[in-house]
Enzyme design. Structure first.
Site, mmCIF file in Angstrom:
data_model
loop_
_atom_site.group_PDB
_atom_site.id
_atom_site.type_symbol
_atom_site.label_atom_id
_atom_site.label_comp_id
_atom_site.label_asym_id
_atom_site.label_seq_id
_atom_site.Cartn_x
_atom_site.Cartn_y
_atom_site.Cartn_z
ATOM 1 N N GLU A 14 -4.600 2.620 4.759
ATOM 2 C CA GLU A 14 -6.093 1.374 4.570
ATOM 3 C C GLU A 14 -6.506 1.682 5.478
ATOM 4 O O GLU A 14 -7.501 1.981 6.587
ATOM 5 C CB GLU A 14 -5.265 0.120 5.568
ATOM 6 C CG GLU A 14 -3.623 -0.475 4.568
ATOM 7 C CD GLU A 14 -3.256 -1.611 5.626
ATOM 8 O OE1 GLU A 14 -3.615 -1.934 6.133
ATOM 9 O OE2 GLU A 14 -2.426 -2.060 4.990
ATOM 10 N N GLU A 38 2.980 -1.660 0.902
ATOM 11 C CA GLU A 38 2.921 -3.140 1.579
ATOM 12 C C GLU A 38 2.692 -3.669 1.497
ATOM 13 O O GLU A 38 1.913 -4.296 0.199
ATOM 14 C CB GLU A 38 1.577 -2.918 3.313
ATOM 15 C CG GLU A 38 2.602 -1.706 3.572
ATOM 16 C CD GLU A 38 1.004 -1.995 5.349
ATOM 17 O OE1 GLU A 38 0.633 -2.602 5.572
ATOM 18 O OE2 GLU A 38 0.547 -0.646 5.702
HETATM 19 O O1 IFM Z 1 1.508 -4.050 10.435
HETATM 20 C C1 IFM Z 1 0.393 -3.924 9.169
HETATM 21 C C2 IFM Z 1 0.349 -2.522 8.821
HETATM 22 O O2 IFM Z 1 0.395 -1.602 9.685
HETATM 23 C C3 IFM Z 1 -0.339 -2.135 8.302
HETATM 24 N N1 IFM Z 1 -1.075 -3.690 6.747
HETATM 25 C C4 IFM Z 1 -0.507 -4.399 6.951
HETATM 26 C C5 IFM Z 1 0.301 -4.706 8.172
HETATM 27 C C6 IFM Z 1 0.564 -6.621 8.585
HETATM 28 O O3 IFM Z 1 -0.879 -6.668 9.047
#
Ligand code: IFM
Length: 456
Positions: free
Chosen positions: A179, A365
């Protein structure tokens, strides 16, 4: 490609057999959020240690010093993952465990820890997916300007070299960055994440150096790892204009330029989008000859992190591009106020495929935060999270059927953990952590994922 019909998917709960036999099923975590052992075996301070120690930055005043104590309890965590039926596991490597200075040698104890961790995954049938940067920059690099400085790209490449040499005989899948939007914008423009800066020009320079470090890492990883598979994980949202008005439509396009195309265009050899470069004006990053070619290094997959769609309104004078992201209204949300929109996952993936044909995609994710409680019977009845997973997997099934090449899914997250500026107040895990005792407890959502994966 047709539009995904989520209504039809609702009638057919997803089954593992709906997906390819070699589809990857994992959970994701990150080092600072779970490891703890903040001062052990030569680990040095990270920007998150420093940020969390600054009063007011983390809502409950907590930090990652102990977190889930995964540093010591990983065998138990991996046993849980194996028993759940996972065949892959995404983790990240804490750079501050590996380097304690700019010119020093890698720390043997840090390298040994990750080597043990990888062996532990392989022993349990979990294919390791290593993320090289998930936000825990060593503080000594931030003291020299952090990602805003080009020298940090070289420091990152030394770190990548050390890790891929040590683990490359066992780890084939490498994610260069998690990210970059969050690293750059939340950390350096919004100031809500470490290092807590609030400067748009700095954020864009950080972004450029992060993308550059990604591009330069790709050939390095390939040189060190036989049959390497290399990619990057982007957090992306489908965008909706707040109204049909020309102003909101234009605002949505402006936001899209920075939030989506600013990353995907250069990664696919198109450079930064011209209209966005124009719009950011003097805040544009310094780009050296060869940078854009390096950023466009061909990758083996794209990691997509999806949580929710964004609704965009024209807001003259607000932020660098005069846009506002509206809070969701009259829709189902999670405890963090994030809209639950499984159709957004399908929409996003279909758009990426049609815009870029990036090759194999993995959902690196996807998950939901709820206010879980342990009931008197010791169970965590998080039906909402099970439903969330089911609905997103149903959407995924549909979009794959339409031809979008998604090859794996990593739920965020295996265990509850340190949710950055929200501290331990927010839970995303399929496994509940009692932070007082470090007891692990499979939530109902974890049991649902288990029965899905084991086809029970
Ligand atoms: O916890 C975070 C992760 O570190 C990065 N993506 C989003 C998740 C939830 O906020």
């Amino acid at each position: 490609m047709t539009t995904t019909n989520i209504n039809s998917t609702r009638q057919h709960p997803p089954a593992r057999s709906d997906f390819a036999p070699d589809f990857l099923w994992g959970c994701a975590t990150s080092s600072y959020q779970i490891e703890g052992a903040g001062q052990e075996d030569g680990r040095v301070e990270s920007i998150w240690d420093r940020f969390a120690a600054t009063p007011g930055k983390v809502r409950d005043g907590s930090n990652g010093a102990v977190a889930c104590d995964h540093y010591h309890r990983w065998p138990e965590d991996f046993d849980i993952g194996r028993d759940m039926g996972l065949n892959a596991y995404r983790f990240s490597i804490a750079w501050p465990r590996i380097f304690s200075s700019v010119d020093g040698q890698p720390n043997g104890k840090g390298l040994d820890f990750y080597s043990r961790l990888v062996d532990g995954m392989l022993e349990r049938g979990l294919q390791p997916w290593a993320t090289l940067y998930h936000w825990d920059l060593p503080q000594f690099l931030q003291d020299r300007g952090g990602w805003a400085e080009r020298a940090t790209v070289d420091a990152y490449l030394r770190f990548v070299d050390a890790m891929t040499r040590r683990l490359g005989d066992r780890v084939q899948h490498w994610i260069t960055h998690n990210e970059p939007w969050c690293t750059a914008m939340i950390g350096n423009y919004e100031g809500l994440h470490a290092p807590g800066l609030k400067d748009f020009k700095t954020a864009l320079q950080v972004c450029h150096h992060v993308l550059l470090s990604h591009g330069k890492a790709v050939p390095l990883i390939r040189a060190n790892v036989p049959d390497a598979r290399v990619g990057i994980s982007l957090s992306l949202h489908p965008l909706r204009a707040a109204s049909d008005s020309a102003r909101d439509q234009a605002a949505s396009l402006r936001h899209d330029g920075l939030r989506y195309r600013w990353f995907l265009d250069p990664l696919h050899g198109r450079g930064y989008p011209a209209a966005t470069l124009d719009a950011v004006g003097a805040a544009a990053p310094v780009i050296e000859p060869g940078d854009m070619e390096a950023i466009a290094a061909k990758t083996d997959f794209l990691g997509v992190n999806y949580y929710f769609p964004e609704t965009i309104e024209d807001a003259p004078g607000e932020g660098p591009l005069s846009v506002r992201v509206l809070p969701p209204k009259d829709v189902e949300t999670t405890a963090l106020g994030w809209e639950v929109a499984p159709e957004g996952l399908a929409e996003l993936l279909a758009r990426i495929e049609s815009d870029y044909h990036p090759g194999p995609m993995y959902i690196t994710e996807n998950g939901a935060c709820y206010d879980d409680v342990v009931g008197p019977d010791g169970e965590v009845r998080d039906e909402a999270r099970s439903r969330y997973l089911q609905r997103h997997l149903a959407a995924l099934r549909e979009v794959i059927a339409e031809g979008v090449p998604v090859k794996g899914y990593f739920a965020w997250s295996l265990v509850d953990n340190f949710e950055w500026a929200e501290g331990y107040l927010r839970r995303f895990g399929l496994v509940h952590i009692d932070y007082a005792t470090q007891e692990r407890r499979l939530k109902d959502s974890g049991k649902w994922y288990r029965s899905f994966l084991r086809q029970e």
